[in-house]
Write an enzyme that holds these catalytic residues in place. Structure first.
Site, PDB file in Angstrom:
ATOM      1  N   ASN A 162      -8.397 -48.164  18.039  1.00 12.68           N
ATOM      2  CA  ASN A 162      -8.181 -46.722  17.906  1.00 12.68           C
ATOM      3  C   ASN A 162      -8.789 -46.125  16.641  1.00 12.68           C
ATOM      4  O   ASN A 162      -9.191 -44.956  16.636  1.00 12.68           O
ATOM      5  CB  ASN A 162      -6.685 -46.379  18.011  1.00 12.68           C
ATOM      6  N   LYS A 185     -12.184 -60.075  13.286  1.00  3.90           N
ATOM      7  CA  LYS A 185     -12.277 -59.959  14.738  1.00  3.90           C
ATOM      8  C   LYS A 185     -11.938 -58.522  15.138  1.00  3.90           C
ATOM      9  O   LYS A 185     -10.780 -58.120  15.116  1.00  3.90           O
ATOM     10  CB  LYS A 185     -11.331 -60.922  15.458  1.00  3.90           C
ATOM     11  N   ALA A 187     -11.603 -55.236  17.803  1.00  2.24           N
ATOM     12  CA  ALA A 187     -11.130 -55.095  19.176  1.00  2.24           C
ATOM     13  C   ALA A 187     -12.300 -55.180  20.150  1.00  2.24           C
ATOM     14  O   ALA A 187     -13.416 -54.725  19.856  1.00  2.24           O
ATOM     15  CB  ALA A 187     -10.414 -53.759  19.350  1.00  2.24           C
ATOM     16  N   GLY A 239      -2.019 -53.652  15.169  1.00  6.06           N
ATOM     17  CA  GLY A 239      -1.978 -53.603  16.627  1.00  6.06           C
ATOM     18  C   GLY A 239      -0.552 -53.564  17.125  1.00  6.06           C
ATOM     19  O   GLY A 239       0.368 -53.152  16.411  1.00  6.06           O
ATOM     20  N   GLU A 261       0.704 -54.593  10.563  1.00  5.11           N
ATOM     21  CA  GLU A 261       0.893 -53.154  10.772  1.00  5.11           C
ATOM     22  C   GLU A 261       0.987 -52.964  12.274  1.00  5.11           C
ATOM     23  O   GLU A 261      -0.023 -53.024  12.975  1.00  5.11           O
ATOM     24  CB  GLU A 261      -0.267 -52.371  10.148  1.00  5.11           C
ATOM     25  N   LEU A 262       2.222 -52.762  12.756  1.00  5.46           N
ATOM     26  CA  LEU A 262       2.494 -52.877  14.188  1.00  5.46           C
ATOM     27  C   LEU A 262       2.836 -51.524  14.812  1.00  5.46           C
ATOM     28  O   LEU A 262       2.432 -50.486  14.309  1.00  5.46           O
ATOM     29  CB  LEU A 262       3.604 -53.906  14.399  1.00  5.46           C
ATOM     30  N   CYS A 295      -0.674 -45.215  15.890  1.00  5.41           N
ATOM     31  CA  CYS A 295       0.676 -45.726  15.651  1.00  5.41           C
ATOM     32  C   CYS A 295       1.505 -44.715  14.876  1.00  5.41           C
ATOM     33  O   CYS A 295       2.740 -44.757  14.912  1.00  5.41           O
ATOM     34  CB  CYS A 295       0.613 -47.056  14.918  1.00  5.41           C
ATOM     35  N   GLU A 392       6.248 -46.450  22.828  1.00  6.97           N
ATOM     36  CA  GLU A 392       5.135 -45.806  22.128  1.00  6.97           C
ATOM     37  C   GLU A 392       4.175 -45.234  23.176  1.00  6.97           C
ATOM     38  O   GLU A 392       3.597 -45.971  23.969  1.00  6.97           O
ATOM     39  CB  GLU A 392       4.417 -46.833  21.246  1.00  6.97           C
TER      40      GLU A 392
END
Length: 489
Positions: A162, A185, A187, A239, A261-262, A295, A392
């Protein structure tokens, strides 16, 4: 005006290979995967598809380079970051167009992200030369304490689709500043921005082997073996909470340093005394930034009953006027969602709320066209038991839930496993402090709809994450503290 030629040019200029040890190379298997334009569903290009063997090649380089890179002068690391900042800003237009093509956001929004991404490099270029330790006398007077700050070691960085460039620099910036080597890595949906960033860092003078970038269609096959290997000492992930939990489990055997960071489920509280014009403007920012695919996006709008109807009317007008179009079109304000699954999820959540009694004020359906577009949507009278209240959304949907007393709004806001960010609109100073202190989130936007800033600590509590990115504490995530006790002096 953006032309088809411009689009072709920016895609063609980006390397389509893996970036390992400072060199561009094909995947060992020669495999590739397609990168899709979510606004047309057409393939933009084919990208080298990393597998486990490629991941270990990148780890070998990172482990081998770590010692030399850690001993590099802080000023040298700072100047690399500063040069990279300047290159990002010089190429802002092309980088923004590239981002729009691979993830859909309107070009003006993408330009904003490039500037935001660049600011992380500038911020951490300044922090690189301010890594401090300490020296003190033991309370007994019989020894001295020397405190050192040293790089954690090779880091695994995993970024989402995002914010494909900003989430990269938010991790790469402090890692470089601290003296850590990295394997990144990106997305699967958005590898182009990460590859463009790798090329810019190389041009800025980042030594070979400090950063490797591994696009892949097999995230688990690339990340899990490295986390279990023992040479990676740090993992930073942005993610979903579900994936974050899995990564924590994989990191446990090697006791890795982790930054997570979720997910979020941000409440947006509007009290009767709020400046309604400011609250509506903040709501549009908090909900529609990045098409709602953030998020930090406002997920639940709790509005005090005295202003709920008027707030809903004004927000419906604003969101109903927004232009839904391909992000490269000049008039576009709302681009497509990232893929078909994302659009199906949003529609399911809207349908569930309506079936439970919510009323559609604006939107409520996909938009036309071949891409994954969805109408900006405002729902009123949303019941607390609807899935929207606990899930979410990650889309342009604003559910409005009226409340009476302050305590009612706080209880509903905190009734979630998530705790990333909250938003509060009130002109009552005492209430502002009470509510901000009572909200169970790592960040609060008080009378503002955007909280992200490279100079401020970003992160959540509860199931929204571990650690902080940005601010003065952001570099701490990549540093170990070593204590040396000195006797006989």
């Amino acid at each position: 005006m953006i032309t088809a030629g411009d689009e072709t040019r920016v895609v063609e200029r980006v390397a389509k290979q893996l970036f390992v040890g400072g060199q561009w190379r094909d995947a060992a298997s020669r495999a590739t995967f397609a990168v899709e334009d979510p606004s047309t569903t057409e393939t933009l290009c084919e990208i080298a598809d990393a597998a486990t063997g490629d991941a270990f090649a990148a780890l070998d380089v990172a482990a081998r380079t770590q010692g030399e890179w850690a001993s590099t002068a802080p000023r040298e690391r700072a100047e690399i970051l500063r040069r990279a900042y300047e290159l990002l800003m010089e190429r802002r237009d092309d980088l923004a167009l590239l981002m729009t093509l691979e993830m859909g956001k309107p070009v003006p929004d993408a330009k904003g992200e490039v500037a935001y991404a660049a600011d992380f490099l500038r911020w951490f270029s300044e922090e690189a030369v301010r890594i401090e330790g300490g020296f003190s006398l033991a309370p007994s007077g019989q020894a001295r304490f020397l405190i050192m700050r040293q790089p954690v070691g090779p880091a695994m960085l995993i970024t989402p689709w995002n914010f494909p460039m900003a989430m990269g620099t938010r991790k790469i910036g402090p890692a470089i500043a601290a003296g850590c080597t990295m394997v990144l890595k990106p997305a699967q949906q958005t590898p182009l921005s990460a590859l463009a960033l790798a090329g810019i860092l190389r041009e800025a003078g980042l030594p070979d082997g400090v950063l490797s970038v591994l696009p892949t269609s097999d995230a688990g096959g690339v990340t899990e073996p490295l986390l279990r290997d023992g040479r990676i000492r740090k993992v930073s992930f942005t993610g979903s909470t579900g994936v974050g939990r899995a990564l924590l489990e994989q990191s446990a055997p090697q006791v890795l340093r982790t930054s997570m960071e979720l997910g979020g489920n941000a409440p947006f509280l509007v009290f009767d005394d709020a400046d309604l014009d400011a609250a509506v403007e903040g709501a549009v920012q908090a909900k529609m930034r990045n098409i709602g695919e953030a998020c930090t996006a406002a997920n639940r709008f709790y509005v005090q009953s005295g202003v709920a109807a008027e707030f809903a009317r004004r927000l419906g007008e604003r969101m109903g006027e927004m232009v839904v179009a391909r992000g490269t079109e000049e008039a576009s304000q709302v681009g497509p969602l990232i893929d078909a699954d994302a659009r199906r999820k949003v529609q399911h959540l809207v349908d569930d709320a309506v079936q439970r009694g919510a009323r559609v004020l604006v939107g409520g359906n996909p938009s036309g066209g071949p891409g994954y577009f969805y109408q900006p949507t405002v729902l009123t009278d949303v019941p607390q038991e609807s899935e929207l209240s606990s899930t979410e959304i990650f889309g342009p949907v604003a559910p409005i839930i009226p409340f009476g007393a302050e305590s009612e709004a706080l209880a509903a806001s905190n009734d979630t496993e998530y705790g990333l960010v909250s938003y509060v609109y009130t002109t009552d100073l005492s209430r502002a402090f009470r509510v901000c202190e009572a909200l169970e989130t790592g960040m609060v936007g008080l009378n503002q709809g955007v909280v992200s800033n490279p100079a401020a600590p970003f992160g959540g509590v509860k199931h929204s994450g571990i650690g902080r990115e940005g601010g003065r504490v952001g570099i701490d995530e990549y540093l170990e503290t070593k204590y040396v006790g000195i006797g006989g002096v």
